[in-house]
Motif scaffolding. Sequence first.
Motif, PDB file in Angstrom:
ATOM      1  N   SER A 259       0.851  -1.189   0.000  1.00  0.00           N
ATOM      2  CA  SER A 259       0.000   0.000   0.000  1.00  0.00           C
ATOM      3  C   SER A 259       0.891   1.246   0.000  1.00  0.00           C
ATOM      4  O   SER A 259       1.916   1.281   0.682  1.00  0.00           O
ATOM      5  CB  SER A 259      -0.875  -0.047   1.253  1.00  0.00           C
ATOM      6  OG  SER A 259      -1.360   1.227   1.534  1.00  0.00           O
ATOM      7  N   ASP A 260       0.510   2.263  -0.788  1.00  0.00           N
ATOM      8  CA  ASP A 260       1.315   3.497  -0.763  1.00  0.00           C
ATOM      9  C   ASP A 260       0.464   4.681  -0.305  1.00  0.00           C
ATOM     10  O   ASP A 260       0.646   5.804  -0.741  1.00  0.00           O
ATOM     11  CB  ASP A 260       1.959   3.761  -2.134  1.00  0.00           C
ATOM     12  CG  ASP A 260       0.913   3.800  -3.243  1.00  0.00           C
ATOM     13  OD1 ASP A 260      -0.291   3.708  -2.917  1.00  0.00           O
ATOM     14  OD2 ASP A 260       1.309   3.917  -4.411  1.00  0.00           O
ATOM     15  N   ASP A 261      -0.510   4.380   0.586  1.00  0.00           N
ATOM     16  CA  ASP A 261      -1.416   5.434   1.073  1.00  0.00           C
ATOM     17  C   ASP A 261      -0.760   6.373   2.085  1.00  0.00           C
ATOM     18  O   ASP A 261      -1.230   7.477   2.310  1.00  0.00           O
ATOM     19  CB  ASP A 261      -2.633   4.804   1.771  1.00  0.00           C
ATOM     20  CG  ASP A 261      -3.438   3.958   0.792  1.00  0.00           C
ATOM     21  OD1 ASP A 261      -3.197   4.115  -0.422  1.00  0.00           O
ATOM     22  OD2 ASP A 261      -4.262   3.139   1.240  1.00  0.00           O
ATOM     23  N   ARG A 262       0.300   5.917   2.728  1.00  0.00           N
ATOM     24  CA  ARG A 262       0.892   6.731   3.812  1.00  0.00           C
ATOM     25  C   ARG A 262       1.551   7.987   3.281  1.00  0.00           C
ATOM     26  O   ARG A 262       2.302   7.911   2.290  1.00  0.00           O
ATOM     27  CB  ARG A 262       1.991   5.928   4.517  1.00  0.00           C
ATOM     28  CG  ARG A 262       1.480   4.759   5.263  1.00  0.00           C
ATOM     29  CD  ARG A 262       1.321   5.095   6.706  1.00  0.00           C
ATOM     30  NE  ARG A 262       0.455   4.086   7.300  1.00  0.00           N
ATOM     31  CZ  ARG A 262       0.003   4.116   8.525  1.00  0.00           C
ATOM     32  NH1 ARG A 262       0.321   5.132   9.304  1.00  0.00           N
ATOM     33  NH2 ARG A 262      -0.769   3.175   8.987  1.00  0.00           N
ATOM     34  N   ARG A 289      15.175   8.004   0.058  1.00  0.00           N
ATOM     35  CA  ARG A 289      13.916   7.322   0.442  1.00  0.00           C
ATOM     36  C   ARG A 289      14.153   6.130   1.373  1.00  0.00           C
ATOM     37  O   ARG A 289      13.397   5.152   1.370  1.00  0.00           O
ATOM     38  CB  ARG A 289      13.119   6.893  -0.804  1.00  0.00           C
ATOM     39  CG  ARG A 289      12.503   8.090  -1.535  1.00  0.00           C
ATOM     40  CD  ARG A 289      11.616   7.663  -2.683  1.00  0.00           C
ATOM     41  NE  ARG A 289      10.364   7.001  -2.313  1.00  0.00           N
ATOM     42  CZ  ARG A 289       9.277   7.613  -1.865  1.00  0.00           C
ATOM     43  NH1 ARG A 289       9.260   8.923  -1.696  1.00  0.00           N
ATOM     44  NH2 ARG A 289       8.189   6.922  -1.581  1.00  0.00           N
ATOM     45  N   TYR A 339      12.214   2.924   0.664  1.00  0.00           N
ATOM     46  CA  TYR A 339      10.812   2.720   1.008  1.00  0.00           C
ATOM     47  C   TYR A 339       9.999   2.285  -0.212  1.00  0.00           C
ATOM     48  O   TYR A 339      10.072   2.902  -1.272  1.00  0.00           O
ATOM     49  CB  TYR A 339      10.250   4.033   1.564  1.00  0.00           C
ATOM     50  CG  TYR A 339       8.784   3.965   1.891  1.00  0.00           C
ATOM     51  CD1 TYR A 339       8.303   3.075   2.841  1.00  0.00           C
ATOM     52  CD2 TYR A 339       7.871   4.799   1.243  1.00  0.00           C
ATOM     53  CE1 TYR A 339       6.954   3.003   3.140  1.00  0.00           C
ATOM     54  CE2 TYR A 339       6.521   4.741   1.532  1.00  0.00           C
ATOM     55  CZ  TYR A 339       6.065   3.830   2.483  1.00  0.00           C
ATOM     56  OH  TYR A 339       4.725   3.767   2.771  1.00  0.00           O
ATOM     57  N   ARG A 340       9.234   1.220  -0.028  1.00  0.00           N
ATOM     58  CA  ARG A 340       8.381   0.731  -1.114  1.00  0.00           C
ATOM     59  C   ARG A 340       6.898   0.922  -0.797  1.00  0.00           C
ATOM     60  O   ARG A 340       6.086   1.161  -1.660  1.00  0.00           O
ATOM     61  CB  ARG A 340       8.660  -0.767  -1.277  1.00  0.00           C
ATOM     62  CG  ARG A 340       8.574  -1.251  -2.687  1.00  0.00           C
ATOM     63  CD  ARG A 340       8.805  -2.767  -2.712  1.00  0.00           C
ATOM     64  NE  ARG A 340       7.626  -3.418  -3.221  1.00  0.00           N
ATOM     65  CZ  ARG A 340       7.145  -4.564  -2.786  1.00  0.00           C
ATOM     66  NH1 ARG A 340       7.730  -5.218  -1.804  1.00  0.00           N
ATOM     67  NH2 ARG A 340       6.058  -5.084  -3.318  1.00  0.00           N
ATOM     68  N   GLY A 341       6.543   0.793   0.474  1.00  0.00           N
ATOM     69  CA  GLY A 341       5.139   0.925   0.863  1.00  0.00           C
ATOM     70  C   GLY A 341       4.942   0.248   2.215  1.00  0.00           C
ATOM     71  O   GLY A 341       5.907  -0.062   2.913  1.00  0.00           O
ATOM     72  N   THR A 342       3.688   0.008   2.543  1.00  0.00           N
ATOM     73  CA  THR A 342       3.426  -0.687   3.802  1.00  0.00           C
ATOM     74  C   THR A 342       2.575  -1.923   3.529  1.00  0.00           C
ATOM     75  O   THR A 342       1.859  -1.986   2.536  1.00  0.00           O
ATOM     76  CB  THR A 342       2.672   0.214   4.809  1.00  0.00           C
ATOM     77  OG1 THR A 342       1.474   0.682   4.188  1.00  0.00           O
ATOM     78  CG2 THR A 342       3.520   1.379   5.266  1.00  0.00           C
TER      79      THR A 342
END
Length: 378
Positions: A259-262, A289, A339-342
């Motif tokens: 997820s890349d909502d953050r 990053r 960083y790729r996402g969560t």
Amino acid sequence: MIRLTGLTKHYPGQAEPAVDHLDLEVPEGEIVVFVGPSGCGKTTTMKLVNRLIEPTSGRIEIDGRDVTGVDPDRLRRGIGYAIQQTGLFPHRTVADNIATVPRLLGWGRERIAARVDELLAKVGLDPQTYRDRHPGRLSGGQQQRVGVARALAADPPVLLMDEPFGAIDPLTREALQEEFLRLQRDIRKTIVFVTHDIDEAVKMGDRIAIFGECGRVLQYDTPARILGEPAEGFVADFIGNGTNVRRLSLTRLCEVEVSDDRPVVVRGSGDGGCPTAPGSFALLVDRDRRPLGWAEPGQDRPLPLISHLGPEHTLHDALDAMLANNSDTVVVTDQDGRYRGTVEMATIQTHLHRVGGPGNEGGPVRGGERADRSIGTS
Ligand SMILES: Nc1ncnc2c1ncn2[C@@H]1O[C@H](COP(=O)(O)OP(=O)(O)OP(=O)(O)O)[C@@H](O)[C@H]1O
């Protein structure tokens, strides 16, 4: 490839054979794990392959060649062998231990020295520090690493590993398993790996052979199918409870859509991307990053990032990190630590629903997708 056909071992004086008409193929470049209760014939089968034990009957082929007639000493020089007790010679240095087979093969001194250093580095031991030590001055985990290096010394195509990571603490064991899998991605050996531990089998195996009594294989399949469709009775009992959690270790984070909502804030950029709602956090990253911590509006100091996971970690590791950190999110980076996402707890739930059906090995999972929404969509 290793092919066993009608392989039987009847020890003298024993009522039952230890291995009874076993037919099994180990495909080239794969890890096949033998797992089963004590005394079911795993070690006997493995030792039949390198002729430490002679078969009563049956055929053993390696790369299409029947090896039952080959001189056993010559055969063993072409097969790596790593065992739990490591079998290192205590009075020889690490380098001398690793050099055992290359020396028997008549390699020159320089070639051996270069190979020793290359292998020590490959198994995560600094050559300069460790090559001249004696095994007694190494930890259990370090001795296992040297054991693996020694098994690989002459670059044999086939490797036999009998509980090579047994008898060490769980954390070291996990690290060794991960490192070995990383190494195997490069070296692509054909490997037979013996363990008692179904979790280790699921983690290490491209395929698993579940042994029952007298060396009979009750199921031979991929870890996903063994967990999803265990043969009735003994196999289901042996696998026991917890198959859902075990399945999580079959999926690496590089296979999961994150997820890349953050919101993300780059340190020192005066970035306005920081959330304004109190109590909501943005991920603070450096200019490359790489994750640094959690930024909260109005707070100068970021909160520490307790853990982040890389592409080779699994959903099982993600769940573990969430439980350890009392959080429903884990930060995921790429192989360069960027960083790729969560991954969210909901990602894990979705994944379990997707792979829940027998034989369904699941497709990519979208980060943050709610488990309840996914029902009926796969
Ligand atoms: N040298 C031997 N002489 C006689 N019987 C033996 C010998 N080695 C093993 N056995 C018997 O053969 C059977 C299979 O033993 P094996 O060591 O292959 O089992 P295993 O599955 O590897 O067990 P474990 O997990 O405890 O190492 C056992 O019943 C064992 O007692």
